[in-house]
Design a protein around this motif. Sequence first.
Motif, PDB file in Angstrom:
ATOM      1  N   ASN A 114      -0.607   8.024   8.995  1.00  0.00           N
ATOM      2  CA  ASN A 114      -1.945   7.384   8.442  1.00  0.00           C
ATOM      3  C   ASN A 114      -1.674   5.937   8.033  1.00  0.00           C
ATOM      4  OD1 ASN A 114      -3.142   9.707   8.587  1.00  0.00           O
ATOM      5  ND2 ASN A 114      -2.721  10.507   6.454  1.00  0.00           N
ATOM      6  N   ARG A 115      -2.820   5.212   8.131  1.00  0.00           N
ATOM      7  CA  ARG A 115      -2.582   3.926   7.830  1.00  0.00           C
ATOM      8  C   ARG A 115      -2.542   3.488   6.494  1.00  0.00           C
ATOM      9  NH1 ARG A 115      -7.472   0.878   5.859  1.00  0.00           N
ATOM     10  NH2 ARG A 115      -7.050  -1.438   6.194  1.00  0.00           N
ATOM     11  N   GLN A 116      -1.351   2.695   6.148  1.00  0.00           N
ATOM     12  CA  GLN A 116      -0.719   2.368   4.859  1.00  0.00           C
ATOM     13  C   GLN A 116      -1.060   0.927   4.509  1.00  0.00           C
ATOM     14  OE1 GLN A 116       3.146   4.076   4.782  1.00  0.00           O
ATOM     15  NE2 GLN A 116       2.368   5.773   3.592  1.00  0.00           N
ATOM     16  N   GLU A 119      -7.452   1.197  -3.692  1.00  0.00           N
ATOM     17  CA  GLU A 119      -7.768   2.159  -2.606  1.00  0.00           C
ATOM     18  C   GLU A 119      -9.159   1.828  -2.069  1.00  0.00           C
ATOM     19  OE1 GLU A 119      -8.020   7.105  -2.011  1.00  0.00           O
ATOM     20  OE2 GLU A 119      -7.456   6.149  -4.141  1.00  0.00           O
ATOM     21  N   ASP A 120     -10.205   1.688  -3.185  1.00  0.00           N
ATOM     22  CA  ASP A 120     -11.597   1.357  -2.512  1.00  0.00           C
ATOM     23  C   ASP A 120     -11.749   0.184  -1.601  1.00  0.00           C
ATOM     24  OD1 ASP A 120     -14.412   1.511  -2.889  1.00  0.00           O
ATOM     25  OD2 ASP A 120     -14.355  -0.164  -4.175  1.00  0.00           O
ATOM     26  N   THR A 164      -9.837   1.289   1.960  1.00  0.00           N
ATOM     27  CA  THR A 164     -10.432   2.081   2.625  1.00  0.00           C
ATOM     28  C   THR A 164     -11.840   1.892   2.987  1.00  0.00           C
ATOM     29  OG1 THR A 164     -11.263   3.451   0.623  1.00  0.00           O
ATOM     30  CG2 THR A 164      -9.251   4.205   1.795  1.00  0.00           C
ATOM     31  N   ASP A 214      -6.454  -4.966   4.407  1.00  0.00           N
ATOM     32  CA  ASP A 214      -5.299  -4.345   4.966  1.00  0.00           C
ATOM     33  C   ASP A 214      -4.046  -4.235   3.743  1.00  0.00           C
ATOM     34  OD1 ASP A 214      -6.222  -3.901   7.653  1.00  0.00           O
ATOM     35  OD2 ASP A 214      -6.165  -5.896   7.949  1.00  0.00           O
ATOM     36  N   ARG A 257      -0.819   8.850  -3.362  1.00  0.00           N
ATOM     37  CA  ARG A 257      -2.010   8.902  -2.525  1.00  0.00           C
ATOM     38  C   ARG A 257      -1.816   9.052  -1.181  1.00  0.00           C
ATOM     39  NH1 ARG A 257      -6.366   5.460  -6.508  1.00  0.00           N
ATOM     40  NH2 ARG A 257      -5.866   6.563  -8.411  1.00  0.00           N
ATOM     41  N   LEU A 312      -0.857   6.124   0.270  1.00  0.00           N
ATOM     42  CA  LEU A 312      -1.363   4.895   0.715  1.00  0.00           C
ATOM     43  C   LEU A 312      -0.219   3.848   0.838  1.00  0.00           C
ATOM     44  CD1 LEU A 312      -4.361   4.581  -1.750  1.00  0.00           C
ATOM     45  CD2 LEU A 312      -4.364   4.949   0.635  1.00  0.00           C
TER      46      LEU A 312
END
Length: 440
Positions: A2-4, A378-379, A382, A387, A414, A416
């Motif tokens: 997943n994108r981090q 995170e907000d 996403t 980035d 999470r 991330l």
Amino acid sequence: MNRQLHLNLFIHSRGHHEASWRHPAASPLPLTDIRYYQDLAQRAEAAHFDSIFLADQLALGDDVAQAARTWLEPITVLAAVAAATSRIGLIATASTTYTEPFNLARQFASLDHISNGRVGWNIVTSWLAAAARNYGGDGPLSHAERYVRGEEFMSVVKALWDSWGDDAVVDDRAGGVYAREDRIRPIDHRGDYYQIAGPLNLPRCPQGRPVLVQAGSSDTGRRFAARHAEAVFTAHMEKATAQAFYADLKQLVEAEGRPRDQALILPGLSPMIGSTEAEAQRLSRELNELADPEVGRRRLSGRFGGYDFSHLPLDRPLSPSDFPDPEKVEAARSRTEVIIGLVRREKLTLRQLLASLAGARGHFTMAGTPEQVADLMEDWFTGGAADGFNIMPPILPQMLDVFIAEVVPLLQRRGLFRTEYTGETLRDHYGLARPPGMRA
């Protein structure tokens, strides 16, 4: 995978708040002590940050009596930090306006070899009038000319970094051949600003070229970034403007024929973190009370190319008419637009504006709990605003330590942010392709 998100530590003074140097929790080390920078880089590396970043200023500020800055020349600092670290990326600022392309290409290629492929160059076009006087000029170049000159500069340094083939060095001791001359070629550049023969006088660096970083957000700056930048440091005081910038720049990158994931966008974030929101706000007020509003007034003047704000009372609400037209400012135009936008939205007094800018000079500041900081990150991440983040702790090392101990684990849980490095180079950390070398 997943994108981090990506995390860069911006090391500035004893923290990004202009009064951080006075705070008892700030480092006791002099800002000319290399151990200060090595220690911060090691802390960030232990937390698996992608990179650290050092800005630069080419003249002494007129607030020297009440301000502490990062005094050491950044390229020199990174050479010493490279020897004290092994994985974290190392980004330094250097000016296209007051540096010769051959010198800059050689310095950054050397750093990339010294660090085994961990170096990035933050490209700036210098605007300070005091800097112009230090480099033999009567005044700064115009905004437009700085970028025209910068474009030619980029063509030259890229050609110099590519003037050796990746296979040029054979180091054949038995055969008596160190390098293949047919894989080392002059660049023979003849332009409006530079006449450079080349080739560079050292082999191609581990990353092919250093990672190219840029921070201009004006229209000209965005187009420059779309052509060249692989990471963009940007300043936004609200999510909506960050989203608009993100969408626009990614579209410009694709219009240049580049994949959108090859230009990372990292807004600045300066979090004051407490166990409760009330504690974080108390810490923020405590730091603001150490700031000198007249120092802030002079810095605001510098942002607007020397415009005189001395007539403005501290406690009258401001309006955009109190500021010069950003289109006519030859300084950092993108930052002037951020400041005027903040005044327009929030109807701040000069005192309130200076307090806001004291925290991180126009970047996003917040006071909250670790969970609130992680939620915001995170907000934005996403929600198409970032980035990753250019982390700008208000007090160093205190708020870096709190961020590492309290926020990073939340991001990791999470999914991330990384829990270990999976690559060796800064390009690996950022997920960037290695530029192809000289064709056979």
